[in-house]
Scaffold this motif. Structure first.
Motif, mmCIF file in Angstrom:
data_model
loop_
_atom_site.group_PDB
_atom_site.id
_atom_site.type_symbol
_atom_site.label_atom_id
_atom_site.label_comp_id
_atom_site.label_asym_id
_atom_site.label_seq_id
_atom_site.Cartn_x
_atom_site.Cartn_y
_atom_site.Cartn_z
ATOM 1 N N ARG A 97 -13.913 -46.373 -12.868
ATOM 2 C CA ARG A 97 -15.353 -46.278 -13.126
ATOM 3 C C ARG A 97 -16.165 -46.626 -11.880
ATOM 4 N NH1 ARG A 97 -17.201 -49.834 -16.853
ATOM 5 N NH2 ARG A 97 -15.292 -51.052 -16.835
ATOM 6 N N LEU A 98 -15.672 -47.599 -11.107
ATOM 7 C CA LEU A 98 -16.350 -47.974 -9.868
ATOM 8 C C LEU A 98 -16.286 -46.827 -8.862
ATOM 9 C CD1 LEU A 98 -17.864 -50.127 -8.282
ATOM 10 C CD2 LEU A 98 -15.642 -51.019 -7.522
ATOM 11 N N TRP A 99 -15.157 -46.148 -8.783
ATOM 12 C CA TRP A 99 -15.009 -45.005 -7.882
ATOM 13 C C TRP A 99 -16.022 -43.914 -8.235
ATOM 14 C CZ3 TRP A 99 -13.668 -39.844 -8.435
ATOM 15 C CH2 TRP A 99 -13.329 -39.166 -7.272
ATOM 16 N N VAL A 100 -16.163 -43.633 -9.527
ATOM 17 C CA VAL A 100 -17.123 -42.604 -9.974
ATOM 18 C C VAL A 100 -18.553 -43.047 -9.647
ATOM 19 C CG1 VAL A 100 -18.097 -41.461 -12.008
ATOM 20 C CG2 VAL A 100 -15.613 -41.662 -11.758
ATOM 21 N N ALA A 101 -18.886 -44.297 -9.916
ATOM 22 C CA ALA A 101 -20.238 -44.794 -9.631
ATOM 23 C C ALA A 101 -20.546 -44.720 -8.134
ATOM 24 C CB ALA A 101 -20.392 -46.227 -10.140
ATOM 25 N N GLU A 102 -19.558 -45.015 -7.314
ATOM 26 C CA GLU A 102 -19.748 -44.941 -5.862
ATOM 27 C C GLU A 102 -20.003 -43.500 -5.424
ATOM 28 O OE1 GLU A 102 -18.179 -43.965 -1.946
ATOM 29 O OE2 GLU A 102 -16.723 -44.096 -3.571
ATOM 30 N N ARG A 103 -19.309 -42.549 -6.026
ATOM 31 C CA ARG A 103 -19.515 -41.131 -5.692
ATOM 32 C C ARG A 103 -20.899 -40.656 -6.143
ATOM 33 N NH1 ARG A 103 -15.584 -42.465 -3.263
ATOM 34 N NH2 ARG A 103 -13.797 -41.172 -2.765
ATOM 35 N N LEU A 104 -21.345 -41.144 -7.282
ATOM 36 C CA LEU A 104 -22.679 -40.762 -7.755
ATOM 37 C C LEU A 104 -23.769 -41.312 -6.837
ATOM 38 C CD1 LEU A 104 -22.201 -41.118 -11.605
ATOM 39 C CD2 LEU A 104 -22.516 -39.015 -10.297
ATOM 40 N N ILE A 105 -23.532 -42.463 -6.264
ATOM 41 C CA ILE A 105 -24.495 -43.012 -5.312
ATOM 42 C C ILE A 105 -24.594 -42.083 -4.099
ATOM 43 C CG2 ILE A 105 -24.817 -44.884 -3.633
ATOM 44 C CD1 ILE A 105 -24.290 -46.807 -5.884
ATOM 45 N N ARG A 106 -23.474 -41.512 -3.712
ATOM 46 C CA ARG A 106 -23.502 -40.561 -2.586
ATOM 47 C C ARG A 106 -24.370 -39.349 -2.919
ATOM 48 N NH1 ARG A 106 -20.452 -39.528 2.073
ATOM 49 N NH2 ARG A 106 -20.678 -37.375 2.749
ATOM 50 N N VAL A 107 -24.323 -38.920 -4.161
ATOM 51 C CA VAL A 107 -25.098 -37.748 -4.573
ATOM 52 C C VAL A 107 -26.594 -38.067 -4.660
ATOM 53 C CG1 VAL A 107 -25.492 -36.171 -6.506
ATOM 54 C CG2 VAL A 107 -23.157 -36.705 -5.807
ATOM 55 N N GLN A 108 -26.933 -39.239 -5.148
ATOM 56 C CA GLN A 108 -28.329 -39.556 -5.468
ATOM 57 C C GLN A 108 -29.112 -40.281 -4.379
ATOM 58 O OE1 GLN A 108 -30.286 -38.987 -8.128
ATOM 59 N NE2 GLN A 108 -28.770 -37.695 -9.072
ATOM 60 N N PHE A 109 -28.419 -40.890 -3.423
ATOM 61 C CA PHE A 109 -29.102 -41.752 -2.456
ATOM 62 C C PHE A 109 -28.915 -41.250 -1.030
ATOM 63 C CE2 PHE A 109 -28.843 -44.552 -6.059
ATOM 64 C CZ PHE A 109 -30.012 -45.289 -5.983
ATOM 65 N N PRO A 110 -29.757 -41.739 -0.126
ATOM 66 C CA PRO A 110 -29.574 -41.422 1.291
ATOM 67 C C PRO A 110 -28.233 -41.988 1.791
ATOM 68 C CG PRO A 110 -31.728 -42.409 0.909
ATOM 69 C CD PRO A 110 -30.964 -42.523 -0.364
ATOM 70 N N LEU A 111 -27.746 -41.424 2.874
ATOM 71 C CA LEU A 111 -26.442 -41.787 3.412
ATOM 72 C C LEU A 111 -26.267 -43.283 3.703
ATOM 73 C CD1 LEU A 111 -23.764 -40.514 4.022
ATOM 74 C CD2 LEU A 111 -24.574 -40.023 6.336
ATOM 75 N N PRO A 112 -27.266 -43.994 4.242
ATOM 76 C CA PRO A 112 -27.058 -45.428 4.490
ATOM 77 C C PRO A 112 -26.732 -46.222 3.212
ATOM 78 C CG PRO A 112 -28.969 -44.676 5.700
ATOM 79 C CD PRO A 112 -28.540 -43.545 4.809
ATOM 80 N N VAL A 113 -27.319 -45.834 2.095
ATOM 81 C CA VAL A 113 -27.025 -46.522 0.828
ATOM 82 C C VAL A 113 -25.576 -46.240 0.429
ATOM 83 C CG1 VAL A 113 -27.647 -46.777 -1.609
ATOM 84 C CG2 VAL A 113 -29.432 -46.422 0.106
ATOM 85 N N HIS A 114 -25.168 -45.000 0.552
ATOM 86 C CA HIS A 114 -23.785 -44.671 0.197
ATOM 87 C C HIS A 114 -22.800 -45.365 1.130
ATOM 88 C CE1 HIS A 114 -20.026 -42.360 0.590
ATOM 89 N NE2 HIS A 114 -20.021 -42.631 -0.699
#
Length: 158
Positions: A97-114
């Motif tokens: 679940r953490l892996w999926v949440a981390e990938r979603l952050i990549r989709v929704q946020f600017p690169l520095p956040v990811h």
């Protein structure tokens, strides 16, 4: 030259008055309509922006919640574990679940956040599955990247 009769003049003046009235009516109605359309566009942009912000906040909450579960799993990590142990099964689910949440952050946020989320995820992943050297604290090991992620996330959502 022929003289234009009085009735023709009256008709032409009347037609001119109708045309002038139509143009003025159009101008009077057109202005408020444009203003209303602009206001509606602003309202829609604001609504989309607020919805996007709410979605991002929910995603951050999800990532933080699941990373806290992973951190608790790191604290509870047994010295030896088998793939059938309850700890392993629960932790595998949490890390997925953490892996999926981390990938979603990549989709929704600017690169520095990811990038900050990814660093925190990798720290957690290593700590959960490989453990830490004797005497090293889980909290101390995870603190720097966790705080870096939270700081960048806060800046991103304003």
């Amino acid at each position: 030259m022929t003289r234009v009769s009085g009735q023709v003049w009256v008709s032409l003046i009347s037609l001119g008055g109708v045309a002038l009235g139509g143009v003025l009516s159009y101008l009077v109605q057109h202005r408020p309509q444009l203003s209303a359309e602009r206001a509606e566009e602003r309202r829609q942009r604001t609504a989309v922006s607020e919805a996007r912000r709410a979605e991002r906040l929910a995603l951050l909450e999800r990532f933080i919640e699941v990373s806290a579960e992973a951190e608790r799993a790191a604290y509870a990590r047994p010295a030896d574990h088998e793939p059938t142990d309850p700890w392993f099964l629960t932790t595998s689910d949490t890390m997925n679940r953490l892996w999926v949440a981390e990938r979603l952050i990549r989709v929704q946020f600017p690169l520095p956040v990811h990038e900050a989320a990814r660093a925190h995820f990798l720290d957690l992943n290593r700590t959960v599955w490989e453990g830490l050297p004797e005497g090293e604290s889980v909290r101390d090991h995870l603190e720097a990247n966790r705080l870096a992620f939270l700081d960048v996330a806060r800046e991103s959502v304003g």
